[in-house]
Write an enzyme that holds these catalytic residues in place. Sequence first.
Site, PDB file in Angstrom:
ATOM      1  N   LYS A   1       0.687  -1.337  -0.247  1.00  0.00           N
ATOM      2  CA  LYS A   1       0.040   0.104   0.053  1.00  0.00           C
ATOM      3  C   LYS A   1       1.010   1.208   0.088  1.00  0.00           C
ATOM      4  O   LYS A   1       2.161   1.166   0.452  1.00  0.00           O
ATOM      5  CB  LYS A   1      -1.127   0.213   1.390  1.00  0.00           C
TER       6      LYS A   1
ATOM      7  N   ARG B   1     -10.428 -11.211   1.727  1.00  0.00           N
ATOM      8  CA  ARG B   1     -11.350 -12.241   0.995  1.00  0.00           C
ATOM      9  C   ARG B   1     -10.840 -13.704   1.222  1.00  0.00           C
ATOM     10  O   ARG B   1     -11.372 -14.645   1.223  1.00  0.00           O
ATOM     11  CB  ARG B   1     -11.784 -11.539  -0.331  1.00  0.00           C
TER      12      ARG B   1
END
Length: 493
Positions: free
Chosen positions: A270, A344
Amino acid sequence: MTISFITAPGATFDNLVVPLAADQIDDAVLRAIETTAGQAFPLLMKDFKAEPGEVFMQYTPNGRLFLLGLGKQPGFSDVLRAFRSFSFKYKQKLTSRLHLSLLHCHADDYVQWLEAAVNGLSVGTYQVGKYKSENSNEHPLETPGAHLSVWTNDADTAPLAKAADRGLQIADTQMRIFDLVNAPGNKKSPASLAAWAVESGNKYGYRVAVYDKEQITDMGLEALLAVNRGSEDPAYFIVMEYGPKGERHLPLIGLVGKGVTFDTGGLSIKPSANMHYMKSDMGGAAAVFGAFEAAARLQLPVHLVGVVPSTDNSVDALSLKPGDVIGSYSGKTIEVIDTDAEGRLILADGLAYIIRNYNPQVVIDLATLTGSAVRTFGYHAGALFANSDALAETLTKAGDQTGERLWRLPIWDAYKDDIKSDIADVRNFSGKPTAGAIAAAKFLEAFIGDHPNWAHLDIAGVAYNDTEYASQKAATAFGIRLLLRFFEIWNPK
Ligand code: BES
Ligand code: ZN
Ligand code: ZN
């Protein structure tokens, strides 16, 4: 804070708070308040409009008087918000003895108002500065002798006492959850989340089983292990079960929470600007822990099973690489296009595990899952996905009633291409900048088999947010109140 009920209040008070709805102020109410205050204040009283959260403070011969505005036709969440911000903002003025007058409340749901008021007063005492070397001033309502005297006309105060106690217990759990989520990445780990759950379960009476990395390997939670590859801290898989004795006939509700203790993004790293927020990437797990603890404390008549897969998402030579293909608990293979779509992956194992081993009547997962949900709803609602309209409607209703709002997005098969992989069963990222929250939900859907009652709550925008108690973003404990209300109103057909 202890609480007592008074039907015939004495003439004086240290601090008296009188909550008022905007549509409820009339001359008779104002005159009654002046009588209580032992003083008339005609002009000032005209100025007070009872806007949401508006406070009118007056030094009267009988004590400090606070009129607290609740806005027009306030509901539970309006009362809660007004009291929470009052408690926090007026901390310097308050003392350890507070009086609360319900004498002018004509609300139909008077008892629920008290729960909201007590919850707000208590949550408003939260102190975020856990790592400061000098403690700032304790909130007067948090001191050992703190006492709330509730003025009421009701002769039977038992329902009020129960509501007030509920408000206090939930507040205590919410604040424990604030601590967990606000803790920086170097002060929490999958192991410390597991320890928190074990301690809470022992104290409040729910079962907690903790599986370590070796057991996770034996169990075949391959997607969780894959995310954990680059981590110094081993992954844990936490399973909880709660049900009051003799109530085992109740439909089983399954909860799954994303427990990423820090999300660097992994090799798909990130940007640094907002990376520090990623200590809150276990907000879904925190909501599940909080719901369990509160349900057990309140001995709610519900049967719950909960699962929290926990790991951090780190950068290391061993880290998962973009393009890697991994296995999963369900048996499906996953092409990991982006290692930052790690939530996920671990949820896929959590969902498949809870469904295969417990087959709950309903399954709800909560996760700080996508930036896309934040871009869609900002900080005002969680994204809701469900394969059952009844479940979606009940969750939306629970959200509206508690102020922890949800808004439904579709999971049409038109989005299925987003998770189609050429070389594996599914891929974890479409590579496109569009419909990110929906694509994530489509991915999760691939792991629920044919379960007919599944909902996914993407709480990325609401779990860590602006709050009364901190100047920067901080934990909200979003999901606890929502789930508690859901337990109450979920009526399986
Ligand atoms: N934990 C993040 C999502 C997130 C973003 C939570 C902002 C709270 C605030 C999640 O693991 C993530 O990184 N998602 C990516 C997925 C993408 C790479 C497909 C995202 O949303 O950008
Ligand atoms: Zn991520
Ligand atoms: Zn994440």
